[in-house]
Design an enzyme around this catalytic site. Sequence first.
Site, PDB file in Angstrom:
ATOM      1  N   ARG A   1       2.528   0.921  -5.682  1.00  0.00           N
ATOM      2  CA  ARG A   1       2.627   0.140  -4.445  1.00  0.00           C
ATOM      3  C   ARG A   1       1.388  -0.722  -4.214  1.00  0.00           C
ATOM      4  O   ARG A   1       1.290  -1.426  -3.201  1.00  0.00           O
ATOM      5  CB  ARG A   1       2.798   1.082  -3.252  1.00  0.00           C
ATOM      6  CG  ARG A   1       4.000   1.984  -3.371  1.00  0.00           C
ATOM      7  CD  ARG A   1       4.022   2.973  -2.241  1.00  0.00           C
ATOM      8  NE  ARG A   1       4.338   2.326  -0.994  1.00  0.00           N
ATOM      9  CZ  ARG A   1       5.554   2.159  -0.511  1.00  0.00           C
ATOM     10  NH1 ARG A   1       6.590   2.595  -1.181  1.00  0.00           N
ATOM     11  NH2 ARG A   1       5.754   1.546   0.628  1.00  0.00           N
TER      12      ARG A   1
ATOM     13  N   GLU B   1      14.727 -14.702 -16.021  1.00  0.00           N
ATOM     14  CA  GLU B   1      14.137 -13.367 -16.176  1.00  0.00           C
ATOM     15  C   GLU B   1      13.167 -13.321 -17.373  1.00  0.00           C
ATOM     16  O   GLU B   1      12.093 -12.721 -17.286  1.00  0.00           O
ATOM     17  CB  GLU B   1      15.246 -12.320 -16.312  1.00  0.00           C
ATOM     18  CG  GLU B   1      14.770 -10.897 -16.572  1.00  0.00           C
ATOM     19  CD  GLU B   1      13.877 -10.299 -15.482  1.00  0.00           C
ATOM     20  OE1 GLU B   1      13.746 -10.897 -14.407  1.00  0.00           O
ATOM     21  OE2 GLU B   1      13.294  -9.230 -15.731  1.00  0.00           O
TER      22      GLU B   1
ATOM     23  N   ASN C   1       0.276   1.594   6.030  1.00  0.00           N
ATOM     24  CA  ASN C   1       1.048   0.750   5.117  1.00  0.00           C
ATOM     25  C   ASN C   1       1.865  -0.203   5.971  1.00  0.00           C
ATOM     26  O   ASN C   1       2.575   0.241   6.874  1.00  0.00           O
ATOM     27  CB  ASN C   1       1.960   1.634   4.252  1.00  0.00           C
ATOM     28  CG  ASN C   1       3.024   0.841   3.533  1.00  0.00           C
ATOM     29  OD1 ASN C   1       2.780  -0.266   3.099  1.00  0.00           O
ATOM     30  ND2 ASN C   1       4.211   1.396   3.423  1.00  0.00           N
ATOM     31  N   GLY C   2       1.739  -1.506   5.708  1.00  0.00           N
ATOM     32  CA  GLY C   2       2.498  -2.488   6.500  1.00  0.00           C
ATOM     33  C   GLY C   2       1.585  -3.612   6.933  1.00  0.00           C
ATOM     34  O   GLY C   2       0.468  -3.751   6.420  1.00  0.00           O
TER      35      GLY C   2
ATOM     36  N   LYS D   1       9.280 -12.367 -17.002  1.00  0.00           N
ATOM     37  CA  LYS D   1       8.717 -11.211 -17.717  1.00  0.00           C
ATOM     38  C   LYS D   1       7.485 -11.639 -18.497  1.00  0.00           C
ATOM     39  O   LYS D   1       6.464 -10.969 -18.470  1.00  0.00           O
ATOM     40  CB  LYS D   1       9.807 -10.655 -18.645  1.00  0.00           C
ATOM     41  CG  LYS D   1       9.761  -9.232 -18.960  1.00  0.00           C
ATOM     42  CD  LYS D   1      10.129  -8.234 -17.863  1.00  0.00           C
ATOM     43  CE  LYS D   1      10.401  -8.707 -16.509  1.00  0.00           C
ATOM     44  NZ  LYS D   1      10.591  -7.820 -15.440  1.00  0.00           N
TER      45      LYS D   1
ATOM     46  N   CYS E   1       0.809  -1.214   0.000  1.00  0.00           N
ATOM     47  CA  CYS E   1       0.000   0.000   0.000  1.00  0.00           C
ATOM     48  C   CYS E   1       0.851   1.275   0.000  1.00  0.00           C
ATOM     49  O   CYS E   1       2.025   1.247   0.311  1.00  0.00           O
ATOM     50  CB  CYS E   1      -0.934   0.070   1.205  1.00  0.00           C
ATOM     51  SG  CYS E   1      -1.763  -1.467   1.542  1.00  0.00           S
TER      52      CYS E   1
ATOM     53  N   HIS F   1      14.053 -34.823 -17.173  1.00  0.00           N
ATOM     54  CA  HIS F   1      13.794 -35.555 -15.930  1.00  0.00           C
ATOM     55  C   HIS F   1      12.376 -35.293 -15.417  1.00  0.00           C
ATOM     56  O   HIS F   1      12.173 -34.932 -14.262  1.00  0.00           O
ATOM     57  CB  HIS F   1      14.850 -35.186 -14.883  1.00  0.00           C
ATOM     58  CG  HIS F   1      16.223 -35.578 -15.299  1.00  0.00           C
ATOM     59  ND1 HIS F   1      16.655 -36.878 -15.345  1.00  0.00           N
ATOM     60  CD2 HIS F   1      17.260 -34.835 -15.767  1.00  0.00           C
ATOM     61  CE1 HIS F   1      17.902 -36.931 -15.788  1.00  0.00           C
ATOM     62  NE2 HIS F   1      18.288 -35.689 -16.061  1.00  0.00           N
TER      63      HIS F   1
ATOM     64  N   LYS G   1       4.722  -2.674  -7.679  1.00  0.00           N
ATOM     65  CA  LYS G   1       6.117  -2.472  -8.070  1.00  0.00           C
ATOM     66  C   LYS G   1       7.064  -2.639  -6.892  1.00  0.00           C
ATOM     67  O   LYS G   1       8.156  -3.166  -7.023  1.00  0.00           O
ATOM     68  CB  LYS G   1       6.295  -1.083  -8.687  1.00  0.00           C
ATOM     69  CG  LYS G   1       7.710  -0.870  -9.176  1.00  0.00           C
ATOM     70  CD  LYS G   1       7.786  -0.100 -10.445  1.00  0.00           C
ATOM     71  CE  LYS G   1       9.168  -0.119 -11.034  1.00  0.00           C
ATOM     72  NZ  LYS G   1       9.478  -1.368 -11.742  1.00  0.00           N
TER      73      LYS G   1
ATOM     74  N   TRP H   1      -2.968  -2.625  -1.543  1.00  0.00           N
ATOM     75  CA  TRP H   1      -2.642  -3.947  -2.092  1.00  0.00           C
ATOM     76  C   TRP H   1      -3.020  -4.900  -0.960  1.00  0.00           C
ATOM     77  O   TRP H   1      -2.343  -4.947   0.067  1.00  0.00           O
ATOM     78  CB  TRP H   1      -1.161  -4.031  -2.424  1.00  0.00           C
ATOM     79  CG  TRP H   1      -0.761  -5.285  -3.138  1.00  0.00           C
ATOM     80  CD1 TRP H   1      -0.783  -5.499  -4.482  1.00  0.00           C
ATOM     81  CD2 TRP H   1      -0.234  -6.477  -2.552  1.00  0.00           C
ATOM     82  NE1 TRP H   1      -0.325  -6.766  -4.763  1.00  0.00           N
ATOM     83  CE2 TRP H   1       0.019  -7.387  -3.598  1.00  0.00           C
ATOM     84  CE3 TRP H   1       0.024  -6.878  -1.237  1.00  0.00           C
ATOM     85  CZ2 TRP H   1       0.527  -8.661  -3.380  1.00  0.00           C
ATOM     86  CZ3 TRP H   1       0.531  -8.150  -1.021  1.00  0.00           C
ATOM     87  CH2 TRP H   1       0.782  -9.025  -2.093  1.00  0.00           C
TER      88      TRP H   1
ATOM     89  N   GLU I   1       4.534 -12.388 -16.079  1.00  0.00           N
ATOM     90  CA  GLU I   1       3.956 -11.272 -15.322  1.00  0.00           C
ATOM     91  C   GLU I   1       3.184 -10.299 -16.202  1.00  0.00           C
ATOM     92  O   GLU I   1       2.168  -9.767 -15.782  1.00  0.00           O
ATOM     93  CB  GLU I   1       4.962 -10.572 -14.407  1.00  0.00           C
ATOM     94  CG  GLU I   1       6.078  -9.821 -15.046  1.00  0.00           C
ATOM     95  CD  GLU I   1       7.072  -9.226 -14.033  1.00  0.00           C
ATOM     96  OE1 GLU I   1       6.714  -8.974 -12.882  1.00  0.00           O
ATOM     97  OE2 GLU I   1       8.227  -9.004 -14.438  1.00  0.00           O
TER      98      GLU I   1
HETATM   99  C1  G6P Z   1       8.420  -6.620  -7.222  1.00  0.00           C
HETATM  100  C2  G6P Z   1       8.520  -6.117  -8.654  1.00  0.00           C
HETATM  101  C3  G6P Z   1       9.676  -6.810  -9.363  1.00  0.00           C
HETATM  102  C4  G6P Z   1      10.969  -6.586  -8.603  1.00  0.00           C
HETATM  103  C5  G6P Z   1      10.848  -7.049  -7.151  1.00  0.00           C
HETATM  104  C6  G6P Z   1      12.036  -6.576  -6.317  1.00  0.00           C
HETATM  105  O1  G6P Z   1       8.014  -7.950  -7.215  1.00  0.00           O
HETATM  106  O2  G6P Z   1       7.303  -6.353  -9.332  1.00  0.00           O
HETATM  107  O3  G6P Z   1       9.797  -6.284 -10.673  1.00  0.00           O
HETATM  108  O4  G6P Z   1      12.009  -7.274  -9.226  1.00  0.00           O
HETATM  109  O5  G6P Z   1       9.683  -6.490  -6.545  1.00  0.00           O
HETATM  110  O6  G6P Z   1      11.984  -5.178  -6.230  1.00  0.00           O
HETATM  111  P1  G6P Z   1      13.230  -4.274  -5.898  1.00  0.00           P
HETATM  112  O7  G6P Z   1      12.678  -2.878  -5.839  1.00  0.00           O
HETATM  113  O8  G6P Z   1      13.749  -4.728  -4.568  1.00  0.00           O
HETATM  114  O9  G6P Z   1      14.226  -4.461  -6.980  1.00  0.00           O
END
Ligand code: G6P
Length: 592
Positions: free
Chosen positions: A27, A468, A99-100, A472, A2, A491, A587, A75, A475
């Site tokens: 957030r 990665e 937030n928390g 990507k 949040c 396997h 994010k 969130w 997501e």
């Molecule tokens: C979230 C984002 C990811 C990111 C991860 C770590 O899950 O959606 O894209 O890699 O957090 O975030 P940071 O800010 O610590 O790189």
Amino acid sequence: MCGIVGYIGKNKAVNILLDGLKKLEYRGYDSAGIALYNDSDQKIIKSVGRIKNLEEKLNLSSLEKYKKGIAHTRWATHGAVTEENAHPHKVGSITLVHNGIIENADILREDLKEKGYQFKSDTDTEVVAALLDFNLEDDFLNTIEKTIKMLKGSYALGIITDQDKDYIYVVKKDSPLVIGINDEEKFFASDITAINTYTNHFIFLDDGEIAKINEKEVKIYQHLIEKNKDINTIDIDLESKNKNGYAHYMLKEINEEPIVLEKTLKPYLENIELLPNISDYSVIHIVACGSAMYAGMVAKYILEEKTNTEVIVDVASEYRYKNINYNRKTLVILISQSGETADTIAAMRFAKLKKQHTLAIVNVKTSTIAREADEVLFIEAGEEIAVATTKAYLLQVALLSLLCLKLAYDKKIITEITPYLNEFKILPKLVKEVIDKDSDYQKIAQEVYQKNNSFFIGRKIDYSYCLEGSLKLKEVSYIHSEAYQAGELKHGTISLIEKDMPVFGIITDHDIYEKTLSNIIEVESRGAKTIIITTDKLKTNRNLEIIVKDVSIYTQGILIVPTLQLISYYVALLRGCDIDKPRNLAKSVTVE
Ligand code: G6P
């Protein structure tokens, strides 16, 4: 998780709060709410869905009279996405945004129920509001001090009390909170980007500090004693806030990669000694979450192969709970774009507590990790707005790779560093060439977008790019995808291969080229549609093949990664996904 934001001053609070909420949407964005008040009256308005839903619900002209308020974008952690569970929460005389996560909320709720409180929501936040109301004393600072002693978990709280309507109170523990200062108005927020269009003067609150804020002044207390805090002046580039003609921030941010690479690497390429000498450490632990952890995986393969260094890469949410024996000289590298990821912060504090040296690779200079790590290297991504990271991940890989090169040099494993540095110098140009092959990625996206499942396979360092690439794709496009070490597929997992299933094969490692190619042929024999991403020296001449320039292990990933990002982007575009804000994500993950 949040985001919270608050305002007290001479202007219309509602506009400032809505603007702040939109900037905090990264957030969390499943519901939002706002509490506005003046001396005689208060309004709380909430809505599920994006901030625009809340905005549509507000009759802005009728709210112009309010000059104070607090707001929240959610969130969900405790309780479903409903209006009842959205913040602000009001209990008795207390209105609150949070937030928390309050870990002992259930016990406190039961106790408060026995004392006669009734709860309208399932949230931990409403429990805090009730607890503050129950603990009310004449001096509200005492009320807060008494209440926070009873809370377990993390919180940044913005509080209004009917007792004392001239003030907003804020307090925090393990969740970020910043206060913005102008002459006749004050702000608070989870992040300075929510308020930096209004001010460039900020106070960063530390754990346990309480701020009492009115339009004229901010007083900070710790254990009820007033204390002085530095006011930081921070100017932030506001340029990144628009899409510059791109359809999505994700595409814009991928296209910024050549520029931000140049900006991040330039000082080190002019003087490599600006990077630390880490050759004294027997072991390196790389700790992060999500894509940042996958950037760490790239570094692990380079470190092991080129620097004879023992490396452990771990997810931050597990590392901090392990019984780690630091019996050899250990460097703990934390990687985080935001510098605010709760688990990465906790892992850093854990390592510091155990007296280990912490080196952070961070984008946001004002973040908690940037402020608390022993040593920090900054990537210069600028603001990254798309939830799925692209440019920041690429820069993490680039800076880590340069650090690996420097270590190989410091350990005298390589004696001549200049040819490698020259490769780094031409990277921005090479990355631009990769990005410009737009039609190739669109062609592949056409082949993939109607499928429901996919694999990414590669060996050793190529496997780290697969991790990665696969993340990507899932997501942003919601296509299920798994990354596999190519040799491991047979396997068990190979049973999932069926006709026309997309399998991305990444091959850049010359030593095991034939082995990976064999694995690719194995899945082709079972009907898979393979898409190869490789170099001009290893090309396999398949119909669906992306070819980048063959360079050293230190820089190869930086050419591979944009291809994966762009394929994911175009697949998501064809599937009509909400590319910049995929469902259920945020994010910056500020809860554990
Ligand atoms: C979230 C984002 C990811 C990111 C991860 C770590 O899950 O959606 O894209 O890699 O957090 O975030 P940071 O800010 O610590 O790189």
